[in-house]
Motif scaffolding. Structure first.
Motif, PDB file in Angstrom:
ATOM      1  N   ALA A  59      41.864  27.316  43.921  1.00  0.00           N
ATOM      2  CA  ALA A  59      41.360  26.409  42.882  1.00  0.00           C
ATOM      3  C   ALA A  59      40.503  25.294  43.473  1.00  0.00           C
ATOM      4  O   ALA A  59      39.796  24.603  42.734  1.00  0.00           O
ATOM      5  CB  ALA A  59      42.531  25.809  42.097  1.00  0.00           C
ATOM      6  N   TYR A  60      40.544  25.125  44.791  1.00  0.00           N
ATOM      7  CA  TYR A  60      39.691  24.153  45.470  1.00  0.00           C
ATOM      8  C   TYR A  60      38.605  24.844  46.294  1.00  0.00           C
ATOM      9  O   TYR A  60      38.006  24.239  47.187  1.00  0.00           O
ATOM     10  CB  TYR A  60      40.529  23.226  46.355  1.00  0.00           C
ATOM     11  N   GLY A  61      38.352  26.119  45.973  1.00  0.00           N
ATOM     12  CA  GLY A  61      37.212  26.811  46.559  1.00  0.00           C
ATOM     13  C   GLY A  61      37.431  27.417  47.922  1.00  0.00           C
ATOM     14  O   GLY A  61      36.457  27.637  48.666  1.00  0.00           O
ATOM     15  N   ALA A  62      38.672  27.726  48.298  1.00  0.00           N
ATOM     16  CA  ALA A  62      38.937  28.324  49.615  1.00  0.00           C
ATOM     17  C   ALA A  62      38.154  29.618  49.789  1.00  0.00           C
ATOM     18  O   ALA A  62      38.009  30.421  48.863  1.00  0.00           O
ATOM     19  CB  ALA A  62      40.428  28.593  49.778  1.00  0.00           C
ATOM     20  N   SER A  63      37.667  29.841  51.008  1.00  0.00           N
ATOM     21  CA  SER A  63      36.844  31.017  51.282  1.00  0.00           C
ATOM     22  C   SER A  63      37.689  32.271  51.456  1.00  0.00           C
ATOM     23  O   SER A  63      38.645  32.291  52.231  1.00  0.00           O
ATOM     24  CB  SER A  63      36.025  30.789  52.559  1.00  0.00           C
ATOM     25  N   LEU A  64      37.308  33.329  50.747  1.00  0.00           N
ATOM     26  CA  LEU A  64      37.941  34.637  50.913  1.00  0.00           C
ATOM     27  C   LEU A  64      37.319  35.401  52.073  1.00  0.00           C
ATOM     28  O   LEU A  64      37.898  36.377  52.560  1.00  0.00           O
ATOM     29  CB  LEU A  64      37.788  35.459  49.628  1.00  0.00           C
ATOM     30  N   GLN A  65      36.134  34.964  52.527  1.00  0.00           N
ATOM     31  CA  GLN A  65      35.411  35.683  53.581  1.00  0.00           C
ATOM     32  C   GLN A  65      35.667  35.128  54.976  1.00  0.00           C
ATOM     33  O   GLN A  65      35.256  35.722  55.977  1.00  0.00           O
ATOM     34  CB  GLN A  65      33.896  35.654  53.320  1.00  0.00           C
ATOM     35  N   ALA A  66      36.351  33.986  55.087  1.00  0.00           N
ATOM     36  CA  ALA A  66      36.593  33.380  56.399  1.00  0.00           C
ATOM     37  C   ALA A  66      37.362  34.348  57.292  1.00  0.00           C
ATOM     38  O   ALA A  66      38.325  34.977  56.854  1.00  0.00           O
ATOM     39  CB  ALA A  66      37.385  32.085  56.233  1.00  0.00           C
ATOM     40  N   ARG A  67      36.926  34.474  58.531  1.00  0.00           N
ATOM     41  CA  ARG A  67      37.589  35.380  59.481  1.00  0.00           C
ATOM     42  C   ARG A  67      38.166  34.577  60.647  1.00  0.00           C
ATOM     43  O   ARG A  67      37.524  33.666  61.159  1.00  0.00           O
ATOM     44  CB  ARG A  67      36.606  36.432  59.995  1.00  0.00           C
ATOM     45  N   ASN A  68      39.374  34.939  61.055  1.00  0.00           N
ATOM     46  CA  ASN A  68      39.991  34.269  62.200  1.00  0.00           C
ATOM     47  C   ASN A  68      39.519  34.918  63.500  1.00  0.00           C
ATOM     48  O   ASN A  68      38.641  35.796  63.477  1.00  0.00           O
ATOM     49  CB  ASN A  68      41.515  34.291  62.070  1.00  0.00           C
ATOM     50  N   VAL A  69      40.086  34.499  64.624  1.00  0.00           N
ATOM     51  CA  VAL A  69      39.598  35.016  65.908  1.00  0.00           C
ATOM     52  C   VAL A  69      39.867  36.511  66.058  1.00  0.00           C
ATOM     53  O   VAL A  69      39.215  37.189  66.862  1.00  0.00           O
ATOM     54  CB  VAL A  69      40.230  34.248  67.081  1.00  0.00           C
ATOM     55  N   ALA A  70      40.801  37.038  65.278  1.00  0.00           N
ATOM     56  CA  ALA A  70      41.063  38.477  65.292  1.00  0.00           C
ATOM     57  C   ALA A  70      40.117  39.226  64.372  1.00  0.00           C
ATOM     58  O   ALA A  70      40.184  40.457  64.269  1.00  0.00           O
ATOM     59  CB  ALA A  70      42.516  38.760  64.896  1.00  0.00           C
ATOM     60  N   GLY A  71      39.244  38.474  63.685  1.00  0.00           N
ATOM     61  CA  GLY A  71      38.266  39.094  62.784  1.00  0.00           C
ATOM     62  C   GLY A  71      38.824  39.438  61.420  1.00  0.00           C
ATOM     63  O   GLY A  71      38.208  40.194  60.672  1.00  0.00           O
TER      64      GLY A  71
ATOM     65  N   SER B 195      38.015  30.170  42.339  1.00  0.00           N
ATOM     66  CA  SER B 195      36.957  29.559  43.155  1.00  0.00           C
ATOM     67  C   SER B 195      35.689  29.332  42.334  1.00  0.00           C
ATOM     68  O   SER B 195      35.010  28.315  42.480  1.00  0.00           O
ATOM     69  CB  SER B 195      36.649  30.440  44.369  1.00  0.00           C
ATOM     70  N   ALA B 196      35.374  30.299  41.475  1.00  0.00           N
ATOM     71  CA  ALA B 196      34.192  30.172  40.620  1.00  0.00           C
ATOM     72  C   ALA B 196      34.357  29.012  39.640  1.00  0.00           C
ATOM     73  O   ALA B 196      33.404  28.260  39.380  1.00  0.00           O
ATOM     74  CB  ALA B 196      33.956  31.473  39.865  1.00  0.00           C
ATOM     75  N   ARG B 197      35.562  28.843  39.118  1.00  0.00           N
ATOM     76  CA  ARG B 197      35.815  27.721  38.207  1.00  0.00           C
ATOM     77  C   ARG B 197      35.689  26.389  38.948  1.00  0.00           C
ATOM     78  O   ARG B 197      35.188  25.404  38.396  1.00  0.00           O
ATOM     79  CB  ARG B 197      37.211  27.875  37.581  1.00  0.00           C
ATOM     80  N   HIS B 198      36.110  26.369  40.204  1.00  0.00           N
ATOM     81  CA  HIS B 198      35.956  25.161  41.020  1.00  0.00           C
ATOM     82  C   HIS B 198      34.474  24.859  41.237  1.00  0.00           C
ATOM     83  O   HIS B 198      34.046  23.700  41.118  1.00  0.00           O
ATOM     84  CB  HIS B 198      36.650  25.353  42.368  1.00  0.00           C
ATOM     85  N   ALA B 199      33.700  25.898  41.546  1.00  0.00           N
ATOM     86  CA  ALA B 199      32.265  25.717  41.781  1.00  0.00           C
ATOM     87  C   ALA B 199      31.565  25.204  40.525  1.00  0.00           C
ATOM     88  O   ALA B 199      30.553  24.494  40.612  1.00  0.00           O
ATOM     89  CB  ALA B 199      31.639  27.031  42.233  1.00  0.00           C
ATOM     90  N   ALA B 200      32.118  25.550  39.374  1.00  0.00           N
ATOM     91  CA  ALA B 200      31.529  25.103  38.105  1.00  0.00           C
ATOM     92  C   ALA B 200      31.986  23.696  37.723  1.00  0.00           C
ATOM     93  O   ALA B 200      31.629  23.199  36.650  1.00  0.00           O
ATOM     94  CB  ALA B 200      31.892  26.085  36.993  1.00  0.00           C
TER      95      ALA B 200
END
Length: 336
Positions: free
Chosen positions: A141-153, A195-200
């Motif tokens: 709800a605060y726009g956290a990224s679903l695409q973020a990758r950690n050091v393990a990818g 996330s989209a609602r947060h962006a709006a």
């Protein structure tokens, strides 16, 4: 000589004790002692003190879900991006607790939603690893990224899938929460919607975010989310909420949620928002238990123990209650 040695040993013991004792502000934060925290904040230096794990009082309060203390600490100048020995921020720590709204409190006060620890994990990665859907919903709800990758990818969804695989292979834990996390993080799913609602420009509290996530999942065909949303409505207790809960349990049951069948049966057994019908309740319990839902087996065992809606059968009741107990339904372990 002996006196000097004794004094030296006493000094060493006192030093060791001081090193193993957490600072006063950290202890008060963990306990949720608002009065003590407020008094200790008069000396701002306590905000910079850390325990052996490198945690500040804000980390500890977040990890223990002490929302009132979090507010005081932030108002007192606590560092929202302080890092412990693993590089974790207080928001990472907030993902360890499933009750309360620690994550939402920090996010509302400016905690960065996608900060990384030394493993490259964002708070959403950690929530996924812990199957903490309530914290994950707040982060989404605060726009956290679903695409973020950690050091393990790996993305948060990758971590959620790995945790489900671990649980299925005998690692322990309730599969239901792990499956719910995957539904939440699936591309185009509830997290993306939040996330989209947060962006709006829409701002949702933790409870609103969790309810919105379950509602989206239910609308997208995830029967388990319908059931869990029904539980939320049932806990509110108002007549209209109970009616909504039963409708959600029925929808969940009809679309494949065994737990939904169990909870719908319980509503029929006790006449909550529907006419009491013990025989119908037993049918639903049987359906849920046949699908290996421990709550369905527990309710069915209790029915056989009491003879409510079915012929009394203590031996069968004992087997069903034991099955439910092994499945994690604690009250079934005590039913005679």
């Amino acid at each position: 000589m002996r006196r000097a040695a004794a004094l030296l040993l006493a000094l060493l013991a006192a030093t060791a004790a001081a090193q193993t004792s957490d600072p006063a502000l950290i202890v008060a934060a963990e306990k949720g002692d608002v009065v003590r925290v407020r008094a200790l904040l008069a000396d701002r230096s306590g905000l910079r003190v850390r325990n052996r794990q490198g945690e500040t009082a804000l980390h500890v309060a977040a990890a223990h879900g002490q929302a009132d203390v979090l507010v005081l600490l932030v108002q007192g100048g606590a560092d929202l991006v302080a890092r412990d020995v693993t590089g974790a921020t207080p928001l990472h720590a907030a993902t360890t607790i499933t009750r309360g709204n620690a994550a939402e409190v920090l996010l509302a006060r400016g905690a960065p939603v996608d900060s990384w620890d030394e493993d490259g994990d964002t708070p959403l990665h950690r929530a996924a690893e812990r199957s903490n859907a309530s914290a994950a919903a707040a982060l989404c709800a605060y726009g956290a990224s679903l695409q973020a990758r950690n050091v393990a990818g790996r993305t948060p969804l990758d971590e959620a899938r790995a945790e489900l695989d671990r649980a299925r292979s005998g690692g322990g834990g309730d599969l239901r929460y792990r499956e719910q996390m995957i539904e939440l993080l699936t591309p185009g799913g509830a997290c993306a919607t939040l996330s989209a609602r947060h962006a709006a420009g829409e701002r949702l509290g933790a409870r609103e975010a969790e309810e919105a996530a379950l509602s989206t999942g239910c609308d997208q065909g995830f029967a388990r989310d319908c059931t869990n949303l029904g539980v939320d409505y049932e806990h509110r207790g108002a007549k209209d909420d109970l009616t909504r809960a039963v409708a959600l349990f029925e929808h969940g049951c009809r679309t494949g949620s065994a737990r939904g069948c169990a909870y719908l049966g319980n509503a029929y057994e006790h006449g909550r928002a529907v006419l009491a019908d013990p025989a119908r309740a037993v049918q639903l319990y049987q359906q849920a238990c046949a699908a290996k839902d421990p709550w369905g087996c527990g309710y069915l065992g209790r029915a056989y123990a009491s003879g409510r809606g079915v012929t009394r059968d203590p031996a069968r009741a004992a087997l069903l209650l034991e099955q439910a107990c092994q499945g994690g339904v604690e009250w079934s372990c005590q039913v005679p």
